[in-house]
Design a protein around this motif. Structure first.
Motif, PDB file in Angstrom:
ATOM      1  N   GLY A 152       0.795  -1.697  -0.251  1.00 44.00           N
ATOM      2  CA  GLY A 152       0.170  -0.049   0.285  1.00 44.00           C
ATOM      3  C   GLY A 152       0.657   1.072  -0.045  1.00 44.00           C
ATOM      4  N   ALA A 153       2.181   1.449   0.131  1.00 46.37           N
ATOM      5  CA  ALA A 153       3.252   2.408  -0.182  1.00 46.37           C
ATOM      6  C   ALA A 153       3.735   2.782  -1.118  1.00 46.37           C
ATOM      7  CB  ALA A 153       4.242   1.869   0.593  1.00 46.37           C
ATOM      8  N   GLN A 154       4.069   3.653  -2.108  1.00 52.38           N
ATOM      9  CA  GLN A 154       4.199   4.465  -3.106  1.00 52.38           C
ATOM     10  C   GLN A 154       5.553   3.228  -3.319  1.00 52.38           C
ATOM     11  OE1 GLN A 154       4.558   8.341  -3.708  1.00 52.38           O
ATOM     12  NE2 GLN A 154       4.677   8.520  -6.057  1.00 52.38           N
ATOM     13  N   TRP A 155       5.990   3.403  -4.704  1.00 56.47           N
ATOM     14  CA  TRP A 155       7.669   2.413  -4.963  1.00 56.47           C
ATOM     15  C   TRP A 155       8.476   3.606  -4.457  1.00 56.47           C
ATOM     16  CZ3 TRP A 155      10.600   4.995  -7.643  1.00 56.47           C
ATOM     17  CH2 TRP A 155       9.967   6.731  -9.123  1.00 56.47           C
ATOM     18  N   THR A 156       9.936   3.049  -3.622  1.00 56.10           N
ATOM     19  CA  THR A 156      10.973   3.690  -3.699  1.00 56.10           C
ATOM     20  C   THR A 156      12.127   3.513  -4.874  1.00 56.10           C
ATOM     21  OG1 THR A 156      12.141   2.555  -2.243  1.00 56.10           O
ATOM     22  CG2 THR A 156       9.949   4.396  -1.367  1.00 56.10           C
ATOM     23  N   GLN A 157      13.122   4.490  -5.371  1.00 55.94           N
ATOM     24  CA  GLN A 157      14.417   4.322  -6.050  1.00 55.94           C
ATOM     25  C   GLN A 157      14.342   2.876  -5.697  1.00 55.94           C
ATOM     26  OE1 GLN A 157      16.262   7.768  -7.970  1.00 55.94           O
ATOM     27  NE2 GLN A 157      14.976   9.093  -6.992  1.00 55.94           N
ATOM     28  N   PRO A 158      14.961   2.797  -4.174  1.00 50.62           N
ATOM     29  CA  PRO A 158      16.099   1.737  -3.686  1.00 50.62           C
ATOM     30  C   PRO A 158      15.414   0.302  -4.273  1.00 50.62           C
ATOM     31  CG  PRO A 158      16.096   3.155  -2.370  1.00 50.62           C
ATOM     32  CD  PRO A 158      15.364   4.353  -2.947  1.00 50.62           C
ATOM     33  N   LEU A 159      14.226   0.519  -4.299  1.00 48.70           N
ATOM     34  CA  LEU A 159      13.792  -0.716  -4.891  1.00 48.70           C
ATOM     35  C   LEU A 159      14.297  -2.017  -5.801  1.00 48.70           C
ATOM     36  CD1 LEU A 159      11.084  -3.268  -4.307  1.00 48.70           C
ATOM     37  CD2 LEU A 159       9.538  -1.184  -6.084  1.00 48.70           C
ATOM     38  N   GLY A 160      14.546  -0.939  -6.998  1.00 51.87           N
ATOM     39  CA  GLY A 160      15.618  -1.516  -7.963  1.00 51.87           C
ATOM     40  C   GLY A 160      16.854  -2.468  -7.869  1.00 51.87           C
ATOM     41  N   TYR A 161      17.211  -1.151  -7.086  1.00 52.95           N
ATOM     42  CA  TYR A 161      18.436  -1.124  -7.256  1.00 52.95           C
ATOM     43  C   TYR A 161      19.117  -2.916  -5.887  1.00 52.95           C
ATOM     44  CZ  TYR A 161      21.722   1.425  -9.724  1.00 52.95           C
ATOM     45  OH  TYR A 161      21.970   1.923 -10.521  1.00 52.95           O
ATOM     46  N   GLY A 162      18.372  -2.616  -5.210  1.00 50.91           N
ATOM     47  CA  GLY A 162      17.554  -3.627  -4.262  1.00 50.91           C
ATOM     48  C   GLY A 162      17.785  -5.001  -4.392  1.00 50.91           C
ATOM     49  N   HIS A 163      16.734  -4.889  -5.644  1.00 50.00           N
ATOM     50  CA  HIS A 163      15.876  -6.588  -6.224  1.00 50.00           C
ATOM     51  C   HIS A 163      17.571  -6.951  -7.465  1.00 50.00           C
ATOM     52  CE1 HIS A 163      13.536  -9.081  -8.032  1.00 50.00           C
ATOM     53  NE2 HIS A 163      14.088  -9.330  -9.621  1.00 50.00           N
ATOM     54  N   ALA A 164      17.961  -5.571  -7.647  1.00 49.50           N
ATOM     55  CA  ALA A 164      19.394  -5.991  -8.794  1.00 49.50           C
ATOM     56  C   ALA A 164      20.336  -6.597  -8.073  1.00 49.50           C
ATOM     57  CB  ALA A 164      19.833  -4.630  -9.366  1.00 49.50           C
ATOM     58  N   LEU A 165      20.619  -6.405  -6.920  1.00 53.88           N
ATOM     59  CA  LEU A 165      21.806  -7.038  -5.873  1.00 53.88           C
ATOM     60  C   LEU A 165      21.460  -8.360  -5.743  1.00 53.88           C
ATOM     61  CD1 LEU A 165      23.970  -6.050  -4.006  1.00 53.88           C
ATOM     62  CD2 LEU A 165      22.528  -5.913  -1.812  1.00 53.88           C
TER      63      LEU A 165
END
Length: 426
Positions: A324-337
């Motif tokens: 229920g929260a808006q996406w944030t930029q670290p979402l992408g890099y946390g996944h890419a890690l």
């Protein structure tokens, strides 16, 4: 792999980060498989940089589910044990976490999401031959403070992220798009990232000078600072119409309030790290409209996950649906890690041999949710340099208070712009 975490739910995330972090950091029991790959993780799940780790618990649970049946590599099936540690955004705790993951847990691979943790783990990991991959910090802020040389790099530690030069280029590009008196007030948090960004020869000062700006430097400040009245007075006296530097959102809120109290009306403001997150901008009310930021990743980036094949939009939607929260930029890099880590394990001749795994990382080139991560042909050994663009927060009529618009893509032209820049109207 024994899966001790349940699928994340909206209620569970709204209950608070602390409970989730505690569950993630609980001791794990490895299964009785004959061969086990132990992956350690260190990140800022709490503390002053908790916003950077806000999506990490969710991503980790997804990775644990992905790995619950182990990994089959080169015909051999390995159980996978995840050892998750929160460094609480503190250098002292990072040192303890590093010792735990490297010496006590004897991890085969360590993934690091936080800068303090990357510094602490890196020194020990290179000494004890533990392959380590880190991200979410401009690469210069990790590489040079550790004495890295571009032609040799490090033996077992690797980092992928954009450079501080790209961050600064995007900021100055955006400042140039707004009509101002070209007087820029600057101030920087006194930590490795801030020190790199304020470097007189390689940081923002020289870049501003090269574009014809007069800098009004207010110098570094300590992480506990919440009174910026002296710095704001300097900027007001110089009639600075541009404000820039490096600080966290916890610093920017009092700083921005003090800017208003002083009657200073900048036309452009871009602070690295301060408003990567919508929550930080929302805390400012209408006074967040028009703030400039570096953009690591958005749902409109045209890339897919090498693990799930989801595109960026699908990943962001999954996060929003679950929490229920808006996406944030670290979402992408946390996944890419995790994408980079698992790709390296798959590439290694023997994932349990540190030399084999380190060689696999150093020769790795993989397409991820944030774009290409290429260690193999990088001009800086041990570093894969990724891209970013420039963005502006704008008031929204949609489900969230603010939307992040890409307004300058000169350093990453494959990312489309979706708005024209507008000056601040305070």
């Amino acid at each position: 792999m024994t899966n001790t975490f349940s699928t994340p739910t909206r209620r569970r995330f709204l209950a608070g980060t602390a409970a989730t972090s505690a569950a993630l950091c609980a001791p794990r029991l490895a299964s009785a498989a004959s061969k086990t790959i132990k992956i350690g993780y260190a990140g800022s799940l709490s503390g002053v940089r908790a916003n950077f780790g806000a999506t990490e618990s969710w991503t980790i649970e997804r990775m644990q589910k992905h790995l619950e049946n182990g990994l089959t590599l080169n015909g051999t099936t390995y159980d996978v044990d995840l050892v998750i540690r929160d460094n609480q955004s503190q250098a002292s705790v990072s040192a303890s976490v590093a010792s735990d993951l490297v010496l006590r847990e004897r991890c085969n691979l360590i993934l690091v999401q936080d800068g303090d943790a990357a510094m602490a783990v890196g020194e020990l990991a290179d000494t004890r031959r533990v392959p380590t991959i880190s991200t979410m910090v401009p690469w210069q802020g990790i590489f040079f403070p550790r004495g890295g040389r571009p032609d040799t790099g490090f033996p077992y530690t690797f980092h992928f992220f954009a450079g501080s030069d790209a961050v600064l280029t995007n900021f100055v590009n955006m400042f140039d798009m707004v009509q101002t008196n070209k007087t820029a007030g600057t101030l920087f948090l006194d930590n490795p990232a801030g020190q790199g960004l304020m470097h007189p020869e390689m940081g923002l000062p020289v870049m501003l000078q090269s574009r014809g700006y007069a800098e009004v430097p207010a110098g570094p400040f300590q992480i506990t600072t919440n009174d910026f009245s002296n710095q704001v007075a300097q900027f007001r006296a110089a009639e600075a119409e541009v404000l820039s530097g490096f600080m966290y959102d916890s610093h920017f809120v009092p700083f921005w309030n003090q800017v208003a109290q002083a009657g200073l009306s900048p036309k452009a403001c871009g602070m690295a790290a301060a408003f990567l997150f919508s929550s930080a901008v929302e805390a400012l009310g209408d006074r967040g409209d028009g703030l400039l930021t570096e953009v690591w990743w958005t749902p409109d980036f045209p890339f897919e996950s090498s693990i799930t094949t989801q595109n960026a939009r699908a990943l962001a939607s999954a996060w929003e649906d679950d929490t229920g929260a808006q996406w944030t930029q670290p979402l992408g890099y946390g996944h890419a890690l995790w994408e980079v880590g698992l790709a390296a394990l798959a590439r290694a001749d023997d994932p349990l041999d540190p030399d084999s795994l380190a060689q696999a990382i150093g020769s790795l080139s993989v397409d991820t949710i944030v774009g290409p991560v290429d260690f193999a042909t990088s001009p800086v050994k041990s570093v894969a340099i990724t891209g970013l663009v420039g963005g502006q927060w704008r008031r929204s009529d949609g489900p969230y208070a603010y939307d992040l618009k890409v307004v300058n893509n000169a350093t990453m032209p494959q990312i489309p712009t979706d708005a024209d820049i507008v000056p601040l109207s305070l």
